[in-house]
Design a protein around this motif. Structure first.
Motif, PDB file in Angstrom:
ATOM      1  N   PRO A  92      -4.739 -98.587  19.981  1.00 14.95           N
ATOM      2  CA  PRO A  92      -4.802 -98.014  21.325  1.00 14.95           C
ATOM      3  C   PRO A  92      -5.758 -98.747  22.255  1.00 14.95           C
ATOM      4  N   ASP A  93      -6.898 -99.254  21.713  1.00 15.51           N
ATOM      5  CA  ASP A  93      -7.855 -99.950  22.587  1.00 15.51           C
ATOM      6  C   ASP A  93      -7.244-101.212  23.175  1.00 15.51           C
ATOM      7  N   LEU A  94      -6.561-102.001  22.342  1.00 13.53           N
ATOM      8  CA  LEU A  94      -5.941-103.216  22.844  1.00 13.53           C
ATOM      9  C   LEU A  94      -4.717-102.904  23.711  1.00 13.53           C
ATOM     10  N   LEU A  95      -4.073-101.784  23.441  1.00 16.47           N
ATOM     11  CA  LEU A  95      -2.953-101.368  24.286  1.00 16.47           C
ATOM     12  C   LEU A  95      -3.446-101.064  25.694  1.00 16.47           C
ATOM     13  N   ALA A  96      -4.559-100.338  25.808  1.00 13.91           N
ATOM     14  CA  ALA A  96      -5.119-100.038  27.128  1.00 13.91           C
ATOM     15  C   ALA A  96      -5.498-101.317  27.857  1.00 13.91           C
ATOM     16  N   ASP A  97      -6.082-102.271  27.132  1.00 11.18           N
ATOM     17  CA  ASP A  97      -6.430-103.553  27.751  1.00 11.18           C
ATOM     18  C   ASP A  97      -5.184-104.278  28.239  1.00 11.18           C
ATOM     19  N   ALA A  98      -4.115-104.248  27.449  1.00 11.39           N
ATOM     20  CA  ALA A  98      -2.884-104.952  27.833  1.00 11.39           C
ATOM     21  C   ALA A  98      -2.262-104.330  29.073  1.00 11.39           C
ATOM     22  N   PHE A  99      -2.261-103.004  29.171  1.00 15.86           N
ATOM     23  CA  PHE A  99      -1.751-102.357  30.383  1.00 15.86           C
ATOM     24  C   PHE A  99      -2.578-102.774  31.596  1.00 15.86           C
ATOM     25  N   ALA A 100      -3.901-102.794  31.419  1.00 16.49           N
ATOM     26  CA  ALA A 100      -4.779-103.123  32.540  1.00 16.49           C
ATOM     27  C   ALA A 100      -4.600-104.571  32.989  1.00 16.49           C
ATOM     28  N   MET A 101      -4.459-105.489  32.043  1.00 21.04           N
ATOM     29  CA  MET A 101      -4.371-106.911  32.388  1.00 21.04           C
ATOM     30  C   MET A 101      -3.006-107.309  32.949  1.00 21.04           C
ATOM     31  N   THR A 102      -1.942-106.679  32.471  1.00 15.03           N
ATOM     32  CA  THR A 102      -0.594-107.107  32.856  1.00 15.03           C
ATOM     33  C   THR A 102       0.038-106.250  33.947  1.00 15.03           C
ATOM     34  N   GLY A 103      -0.464-105.034  34.122  1.00 12.74           N
ATOM     35  CA  GLY A 103       0.189-104.127  35.054  1.00 12.74           C
ATOM     36  C   GLY A 103       1.540-103.626  34.543  1.00 12.74           C
ATOM     37  N   ALA A 104       1.774-103.729  33.243  1.00 14.88           N
ATOM     38  CA  ALA A 104       3.061-103.332  32.671  1.00 14.88           C
ATOM     39  C   ALA A 104       3.304-101.841  32.882  1.00 14.88           C
ATOM     40  N   ARG A 105       4.563-101.497  33.006  1.00 20.76           N
ATOM     41  CA  ARG A 105       4.978-100.100  33.127  1.00 20.76           C
ATOM     42  C   ARG A 105       5.963 -99.711  32.021  1.00 20.76           C
ATOM     43  N   LEU A 106       5.925-100.495  30.929  1.00 22.47           N
ATOM     44  CA  LEU A 106       6.862-100.238  29.843  1.00 22.47           C
ATOM     45  C   LEU A 106       6.260-100.705  28.520  1.00 22.47           C
ATOM     46  N   LEU A 107       6.344 -99.830  27.513  1.00 22.08           N
ATOM     47  CA  LEU A 107       5.909-100.143  26.151  1.00 22.08           C
ATOM     48  C   LEU A 107       7.053 -99.838  25.206  1.00 22.08           C
ATOM     49  N   TYR A 108       7.352-100.768  24.318  1.00 24.00           N
ATOM     50  CA  TYR A 108       8.330-100.547  23.255  1.00 24.00           C
ATOM     51  C   TYR A 108       7.588-100.512  21.932  1.00 24.00           C
ATOM     52  N   CYS A 109       7.816 -99.454  21.138  1.00 22.12           N
ATOM     53  CA  CYS A 109       7.149 -99.383  19.844  1.00 22.12           C
ATOM     54  C   CYS A 109       7.981 -98.599  18.847  1.00 22.12           C
ATOM     55  N   GLN A 110       7.628 -98.758  17.557  1.00 22.54           N
ATOM     56  CA  GLN A 110       8.280 -98.078  16.444  1.00 22.54           C
ATOM     57  C   GLN A 110       7.188 -97.349  15.649  1.00 22.54           C
ATOM     58  N   PRO A 111       6.876 -96.116  16.005  1.00 20.48           N
ATOM     59  CA  PRO A 111       5.740 -95.441  15.370  1.00 20.48           C
ATOM     60  C   PRO A 111       5.968 -95.061  13.913  1.00 20.48           C
ATOM     61  N   THR A 112       7.232 -94.940  13.484  1.00 16.54           N
ATOM     62  CA  THR A 112       7.512 -94.425  12.142  1.00 16.54           C
ATOM     63  C   THR A 112       8.301 -95.448  11.331  1.00 16.54           C
ATOM     64  N   PHE A 113       7.704 -95.941  10.237  1.00 12.76           N
ATOM     65  CA  PHE A 113       8.306 -96.950   9.361  1.00 12.76           C
ATOM     66  C   PHE A 113       8.687 -98.190  10.177  1.00 12.76           C
ATOM     67  N   HIS A 114       7.675 -98.714  10.804  1.00 10.59           N
ATOM     68  CA  HIS A 114       7.801 -99.853  11.707  1.00 10.59           C
ATOM     69  C   HIS A 114       8.522-101.023  11.052  1.00 10.59           C
TER      70      HIS A 114
END
Length: 472
Positions: free
Chosen positions: A226-248
């Motif tokens: 989550p810490d690096l995710l927050a940094d990535a949102f702040a640096m890129t201005g992204a408005r979309l995240l794709y992830c696989q939370p279960t059995f990635h």
């Protein structure tokens, strides 16, 4: 009696006859072909239909079947498609992967690649019965609603949990097409999309096809950070995240309970959508599976994807998107432009499948089979290749994720494995940027038998020795 092989055999015979005849000559009658080759009338009609579809023959009702006119073309002429280079300029699309260019595997190859169940694990009889019952429904071939059959949407909503209702569900043709649609719907071309590193290659391909720029966010043993995710949102201005939370896919990790809340909060604070790919919801190995993120999201941050393809069959192309608010209206609009609706007979078959108690029995049986295969392959790799790093023995999914030892490259190992008749997935395709180390994804569900997994590990050990020697 007829089957695919007898049809193919008759087609080959008829091709030979056509080659000896002139355009306009009449072929033997169906009755003659049945008597001469000992096949049934259905086999004859299907063989002729295939040749007619290819333009080899022409059928004239009440008259017979005739050799079609042949197009005049020099035998050594090569088609000139060079004009397409100019016409396609500026249109980016994912290229075919090098491992896909290698062609069909050699006979006797053990499949540790790919992401589908072996046919012995698929509920083929259950699927056949569901499709047969669906086909008998009076409205089976009627047009389906754009959002999908209400009964199927209700089933998906109930499986998702929380306060998700059928109005929040859009039936899709599996998840790959849904991913493409979501990426086009949720972000403008040229925008960044945050992804786990590593991640599913199909998602990277779909994002790039939509003109998006994948930005990797590192993971650890507990999943996305989550810490690096927050940094990535702040640096890129992204408005979309794709992830696989279960059995990635590919690591098999499950996002920890604390982080499941945190990454939704981080995405919400950034004003971003979180696309939750829940492809492995029905691929657990017997232990309880965490609730989907969308089940605890009331603000429409999470857009959820699920599918029946993985636990059933590659050809059961039925899945669902769960979304709320304006994004659902946008998706419905895109559906009416892209393909109108998902084929009703397949939706009806999915309703039949999910409504029978044997589906739950299949999932319980599948969980046991996958757990056994996972342990067999993990144990075999530990014996045969102790210097390979298995990052975890997953509690769900279809794959093991391994880091190769120093000095062993993915390319050399994949080539050597192919020579020793083992198909594997190189790790580089799972990274949006440069891989930190060489990896392999090894599947345990596509092989014909658990014993094949032990044999595959032995073959990989031999291949690794050869690849290491070649690298030295």
């Amino acid at each position: 009696m007829y089957d695919g092989s007898s049809i193919e055999a008759l087609v080959a015979i008829l091709r030979g006859e056509v080659a000896r005849l002139a355009p306009g000559d009449r072929l033997p009658s169906s009755r003659d072909l049945i008597a001469r080759h000992g096949v049934g009338p259905v086999t004859v009609s299907r063989a002729i239909a295939l040749l007619a579809a290819e333009g080899v023959v022409v059928t004239r009702p009440g008259s017979g079947t005739y050799v079609a006119a042949r197009r005049a073309r020099p035998a050594d002429a090569e088609p000139d498609t060079s004009w397409q280079t100019v016409a396609l300029a500026g249109r980016q699309f994912p290229a075919e992967r090098p491992d896909e260019q290698a062609g069909a595997p050699a006979p006797g190859t053990i499949a540790l690649s790919g992401g589908y169940l072996h046919e012995s694990l698929q509920p083929t009889r259950l699927l056949g019965g569901a499709l047969a019952r669906a086909a008998r429904r009076p409205d089976a071939w009627h047009r389906a609603p754009a959002a999908g059959l209400s009964t199927l949407r209700t089933i998906f909503a109930r499986q998702t949990g929380g306060d998700v209702g059928p109005e929040d569900v859009l039936v899709t043709g599996g998840t790959q097409g849904a991913l493409s649609m979501l990426f086009r719907a949720l972000a403008a071309p040229g925008s960044p999309v945050l992804v786990e590193s590593p991640t599913y290659p199909g998602a990277l391909a779909a994002a790039r096809s939509a003109g998006l720029q994948p930005v990797p966010v590192p993971m650890d043993e507990h999943g996305l950070r989550p810490d690096l995710l927050a940094d990535a949102f702040a640096m890129t201005g992204a408005r979309l995240l794709y992830c696989q939370p279960t059995f990635h896919n590919p690591t098999g990790s499950v996002l920890s309970p604390e982080r499941r809340r945190q990454i939704v909060d981080v995405a919400r604070a950034a004003g971003a959508f979180l696309v939750e790919d829940d492809f492995a919801r029905h691929l657990g190995h017997g232990r309880p599976v965490p609730r989907p993120l969308v089940a605890d999201d009331r603000e429409g941050t999470v857009v959820h994807l699920t599918s029946l393809t993985k636990p059933a069959s590659p050809s059961l192309r039925i899945g669902a998107v769960v979304a709320r608010g304006p994004v659902m209206r946008r998706l419905l609009g895109m559906r009416r432009v892209d393909d109108f609706f998902i084929a009703r007979p397949l939706q009806e078959a999915a309703v039949e499948l999910l409504s029978t108690p044997t589906w739950d029995r299949h999932l319980r049986s599948l969980a046991g089979e996958l757990r056994q295969r996972c342990l067999v392959l993990a144990d075999a790799l530990a014996r045969e290749l102790p210097d390979w790093s298995l990052l975890r023995v997953p509690e769900g999914g279809l794959h093991l994720w391994l880091r190769l030892p120093p000095g062993l490259t993915e390319a050399a190992l994949v080539d050597a494995a192919r020579t020793h008749r083992v198909a594997v997935d190189p790790g580089q395709h799972f990274f949006a940027a440069e891989p930190p180390a060489p990896h392999l994804r090894l599947g345990f569900a596509a092989a014909a038998d658990p014993a094949d997994l032990t044999e595959a590990a032995a073959r990989l050990a031999t291949a690794a020795g050869r690849a290491g020697t070649a690298g030295a």
